[in-house]
Design a protein around this motif. Sequence first.
Motif, PDB file in Angstrom:
ATOM      1  N   THR A  27      63.169 -21.361  -6.201  1.00  0.00           N
ATOM      2  CA  THR A  27      61.832 -21.546  -5.634  1.00  0.00           C
ATOM      3  C   THR A  27      60.880 -22.176  -6.654  1.00  0.00           C
ATOM      4  O   THR A  27      60.150 -23.127  -6.353  1.00  0.00           O
ATOM      5  CB  THR A  27      61.246 -20.200  -5.164  1.00  0.00           C
ATOM      6  OG1 THR A  27      62.112 -19.629  -4.182  1.00  0.00           O
ATOM      7  CG2 THR A  27      59.865 -20.404  -4.561  1.00  0.00           C
ATOM      8  N   LEU A  28      60.903 -21.639  -7.874  1.00  0.00           N
ATOM      9  CA  LEU A  28      60.066 -22.190  -8.933  1.00  0.00           C
ATOM     10  C   LEU A  28      60.486 -23.609  -9.272  1.00  0.00           C
ATOM     11  O   LEU A  28      59.653 -24.487  -9.499  1.00  0.00           O
ATOM     12  CB  LEU A  28      60.154 -21.304 -10.184  1.00  0.00           C
ATOM     13  CG  LEU A  28      59.336 -21.760 -11.408  1.00  0.00           C
ATOM     14  CD1 LEU A  28      57.860 -21.843 -11.062  1.00  0.00           C
ATOM     15  CD2 LEU A  28      59.552 -20.809 -12.581  1.00  0.00           C
ATOM     16  N   LEU A  29      61.798 -23.844  -9.282  1.00  0.00           N
ATOM     17  CA  LEU A  29      62.306 -25.181  -9.561  1.00  0.00           C
ATOM     18  C   LEU A  29      61.842 -26.166  -8.486  1.00  0.00           C
ATOM     19  O   LEU A  29      61.408 -27.277  -8.786  1.00  0.00           O
ATOM     20  CB  LEU A  29      63.829 -25.157  -9.618  1.00  0.00           C
ATOM     21  CG  LEU A  29      64.515 -26.515  -9.837  1.00  0.00           C
ATOM     22  CD1 LEU A  29      64.181 -27.056 -11.210  1.00  0.00           C
ATOM     23  CD2 LEU A  29      66.029 -26.384  -9.651  1.00  0.00           C
ATOM     24  N   LEU A  30      61.942 -25.733  -7.220  1.00  0.00           N
ATOM     25  CA  LEU A  30      61.511 -26.593  -6.119  1.00  0.00           C
ATOM     26  C   LEU A  30      60.045 -26.963  -6.265  1.00  0.00           C
ATOM     27  O   LEU A  30      59.669 -28.134  -6.162  1.00  0.00           O
ATOM     28  CB  LEU A  30      61.755 -25.877  -4.788  1.00  0.00           C
ATOM     29  CG  LEU A  30      61.230 -26.587  -3.528  1.00  0.00           C
ATOM     30  CD1 LEU A  30      61.935 -27.923  -3.358  1.00  0.00           C
ATOM     31  CD2 LEU A  30      61.433 -25.717  -2.295  1.00  0.00           C
ATOM     32  N   LEU A  31      59.208 -25.956  -6.519  1.00  0.00           N
ATOM     33  CA  LEU A  31      57.782 -26.198  -6.666  1.00  0.00           C
ATOM     34  C   LEU A  31      57.508 -27.143  -7.839  1.00  0.00           C
ATOM     35  O   LEU A  31      56.741 -28.110  -7.708  1.00  0.00           O
ATOM     36  CB  LEU A  31      57.039 -24.874  -6.885  1.00  0.00           C
ATOM     37  CG  LEU A  31      55.531 -24.974  -7.170  1.00  0.00           C
ATOM     38  CD1 LEU A  31      54.814 -25.604  -5.985  1.00  0.00           C
ATOM     39  CD2 LEU A  31      54.953 -23.596  -7.490  1.00  0.00           C
ATOM     40  N   SER A  32      58.146 -26.880  -8.966  1.00  0.00           N
ATOM     41  CA  SER A  32      57.907 -27.685 -10.169  1.00  0.00           C
ATOM     42  C   SER A  32      58.319 -29.132  -9.956  1.00  0.00           C
ATOM     43  O   SER A  32      57.598 -30.067 -10.314  1.00  0.00           O
ATOM     44  CB  SER A  32      58.667 -27.101 -11.360  1.00  0.00           C
ATOM     45  OG  SER A  32      58.240 -25.784 -11.629  1.00  0.00           O
ATOM     46  N   ILE A  33      59.498 -29.334  -9.353  1.00  0.00           N
ATOM     47  CA  ILE A  33      60.007 -30.691  -9.182  1.00  0.00           C
ATOM     48  C   ILE A  33      59.170 -31.462  -8.165  1.00  0.00           C
ATOM     49  O   ILE A  33      58.887 -32.651  -8.350  1.00  0.00           O
ATOM     50  CB  ILE A  33      61.489 -30.655  -8.770  1.00  0.00           C
ATOM     51  CG1 ILE A  33      62.331 -30.245  -9.983  1.00  0.00           C
ATOM     52  CG2 ILE A  33      61.945 -31.992  -8.227  1.00  0.00           C
ATOM     53  CD1 ILE A  33      63.811 -30.189  -9.722  1.00  0.00           C
ATOM     54  N   VAL A  34      58.773 -30.785  -7.091  1.00  0.00           N
ATOM     55  CA  VAL A  34      57.919 -31.457  -6.101  1.00  0.00           C
ATOM     56  C   VAL A  34      56.610 -31.897  -6.752  1.00  0.00           C
ATOM     57  O   VAL A  34      56.137 -33.024  -6.551  1.00  0.00           O
ATOM     58  CB  VAL A  34      57.650 -30.537  -4.898  1.00  0.00           C
ATOM     59  CG1 VAL A  34      56.536 -31.110  -4.025  1.00  0.00           C
ATOM     60  CG2 VAL A  34      58.917 -30.361  -4.075  1.00  0.00           C
ATOM     61  N   LEU A  35      56.017 -31.024  -7.565  1.00  0.00           N
ATOM     62  CA  LEU A  35      54.760 -31.360  -8.223  1.00  0.00           C
ATOM     63  C   LEU A  35      54.937 -32.505  -9.216  1.00  0.00           C
ATOM     64  O   LEU A  35      54.117 -33.431  -9.274  1.00  0.00           O
ATOM     65  CB  LEU A  35      54.196 -30.130  -8.929  1.00  0.00           C
ATOM     66  CG  LEU A  35      53.685 -29.006  -8.026  1.00  0.00           C
ATOM     67  CD1 LEU A  35      53.275 -27.796  -8.862  1.00  0.00           C
ATOM     68  CD2 LEU A  35      52.513 -29.484  -7.184  1.00  0.00           C
ATOM     69  N   VAL A  36      56.021 -32.454  -9.990  1.00  0.00           N
ATOM     70  CA  VAL A  36      56.272 -33.521 -10.962  1.00  0.00           C
ATOM     71  C   VAL A  36      56.546 -34.841 -10.246  1.00  0.00           C
ATOM     72  O   VAL A  36      56.067 -35.903 -10.671  1.00  0.00           O
ATOM     73  CB  VAL A  36      57.443 -33.148 -11.883  1.00  0.00           C
ATOM     74  CG1 VAL A  36      57.874 -34.342 -12.722  1.00  0.00           C
ATOM     75  CG2 VAL A  36      57.058 -31.994 -12.794  1.00  0.00           C
ATOM     76  N   ALA A  37      57.293 -34.792  -9.142  1.00  0.00           N
ATOM     77  CA  ALA A  37      57.585 -36.017  -8.388  1.00  0.00           C
ATOM     78  C   ALA A  37      56.306 -36.614  -7.812  1.00  0.00           C
ATOM     79  O   ALA A  37      56.095 -37.832  -7.863  1.00  0.00           O
ATOM     80  CB  ALA A  37      58.587 -35.714  -7.275  1.00  0.00           C
ATOM     81  N   ILE A  38      55.439 -35.747  -7.259  1.00  0.00           N
ATOM     82  CA  ILE A  38      54.165 -36.222  -6.718  1.00  0.00           C
ATOM     83  C   ILE A  38      53.314 -36.836  -7.822  1.00  0.00           C
ATOM     84  O   ILE A  38      52.717 -37.902  -7.663  1.00  0.00           O
ATOM     85  CB  ILE A  38      53.396 -35.069  -6.036  1.00  0.00           C
ATOM     86  CG1 ILE A  38      54.104 -34.644  -4.745  1.00  0.00           C
ATOM     87  CG2 ILE A  38      51.955 -35.488  -5.725  1.00  0.00           C
ATOM     88  CD1 ILE A  38      53.498 -33.417  -4.101  1.00  0.00           C
ATOM     89  N   ALA A  39      53.282 -36.155  -8.960  1.00  0.00           N
ATOM     90  CA  ALA A  39      52.475 -36.640 -10.081  1.00  0.00           C
ATOM     91  C   ALA A  39      52.970 -37.986 -10.580  1.00  0.00           C
ATOM     92  O   ALA A  39      52.188 -38.908 -10.822  1.00  0.00           O
ATOM     93  CB  ALA A  39      52.507 -35.625 -11.216  1.00  0.00           C
ATOM     94  N   THR A  40      54.284 -38.113 -10.735  1.00  0.00           N
ATOM     95  CA  THR A  40      54.835 -39.364 -11.234  1.00  0.00           C
ATOM     96  C   THR A  40      54.617 -40.493 -10.244  1.00  0.00           C
ATOM     97  O   THR A  40      54.274 -41.623 -10.635  1.00  0.00           O
ATOM     98  CB  THR A  40      56.339 -39.203 -11.531  1.00  0.00           C
ATOM     99  OG1 THR A  40      56.503 -38.152 -12.487  1.00  0.00           O
ATOM    100  CG2 THR A  40      56.926 -40.476 -12.088  1.00  0.00           C
TER     101      THR A  40
END
Length: 500
Positions: free
Chosen positions: A321-334
């Motif tokens: 769950t934390l990984l999903l949230l982190s990766i989605v946020l990083v992908a959006i940011a990038t």
Amino acid sequence: MTSKPSPLVNDPERSPEAPGHRYSPRLYNEDIAPRGDEGHWRTLNLFAWWMSAWHSLGNYTAAVGLLVLGLMGWQLAVGLCLGVYFIYVASNIMGVAGQKIGVPFPVFARASFGVFGANLPALLRAIVAVAWYGIQTYLASVVVMVLVLKIWPDAEALTEGGFLGLSPLGWYCFLGMWLVQLAVLYKGMETVRRLSDFAGPTIWIGMFALAIWTLQRADWQLNWNYHVGDAPLEFWPAVGAILAAAFLLTSNLSGPILNFADFTRLAPSRKTVINGNRLGLLVNGIAFCLVSVVIGLAALEVYGKAIEDPTDLLADIDNVTLLLLSIVLVAIATAGANVVLNFVSPAYDFCNIAPHRISFRTGGLITAVLAVVITPWNLYSSPAVVNLFLGGIGALMGPLAGIIAADFYLIRKKMIDADALYSDDPNGKYFYGRGTNMNSIIAFAISGGIAICIALVPEFSAIAPFAWPIGAALGVASCLLVNRLRPNLAARVDDLRTGA
């Protein structure tokens, strides 16, 4: 001219089809028309723009990677904060000019390089932007691939083999990110603004979460005196390394600094630009740099070395769950950073080549296609190519910024006739000789040649980190010198006579 740019877009008297219209279709379409009476990018929009611009995998890697200069952790933090201030000053210079005239960067460059000569700085900027757009898209796709492999372990089979150096899974993730970003740009600048408004604040959630998670694993221990090498640098070498870090960070954003007019032209006032830069660049930029150093030093405690690629940190997260949230946020940011920094600019730059044939959307499509053609994963994996190709062309951003700023502030005294920027009349103010101002070309040949030598010739490696400020200073000096030796006053006199 008046102090406000011409309200062109909705003015039937000045539409391209109007009788007696003096705007050339070779220089004009609605996408690159001057701003109307009211700009719609406010302080908070520019604040969010800078938040989106800072938060990317590339900027984190650039910041933490500067530890190789031999600086201690706290010295690196000082150098990065100083770099943010340099970027702030340069962005105000270029951004305020763009806001005053109300036109995108390639059109603004017509005043100094000529209505057709402006394609030179525009295309050089486009080359850098296309390469980094492809690289940042690839880096974002790597993050997405980490998530796919965590959720669907059987996808490991898709990482075998491949085409042009990328596995099947790599292609799926890359093209997915590629399509998402293209869809944003295809909807126009208003959608870009909304993306930056969303992506900018959102990524701070991910940055703080990653920082806290890494700090917890490091038992909240940070070694601010950590340095690469056997012994810390002496005082003066340390000062030199701090300044080198500051200017390397500045150079990393030299392209967006150059074409900042693409965004500030949409702001209603100079105050809006200054306040947006102060909040989004100074405050947010310094915070981003400090958090990046904290994550890097915390990772040092956990892994025994500073982790320059945050993807490695994300891959180590066990909680799905934390990984999903982190990766989605990083992908959006990038994606947000990539669109505002590396997608909008070449879209305008390609549009400027032939406005009657290439729209902003078409320019964006050209950018996207080229970003695939260059196979950015191969480009990124070769430090020599990145250094020679991007380093060499990137070194030219300083001279271009210096020439354009000197022409606007020191030669024209901040007075430009926005209407004349769209005229191909041989007697026009900015037509010069065959549409090109040779004074600026000569100044660029001098300053750009020296900047490239500083950046790439091994004998100048000691001052290579200072290629951008040296190039910018040489751009200013050579522009003033050439215009003094080869006076080209007609356009300037007309500008001063009309007033601002």
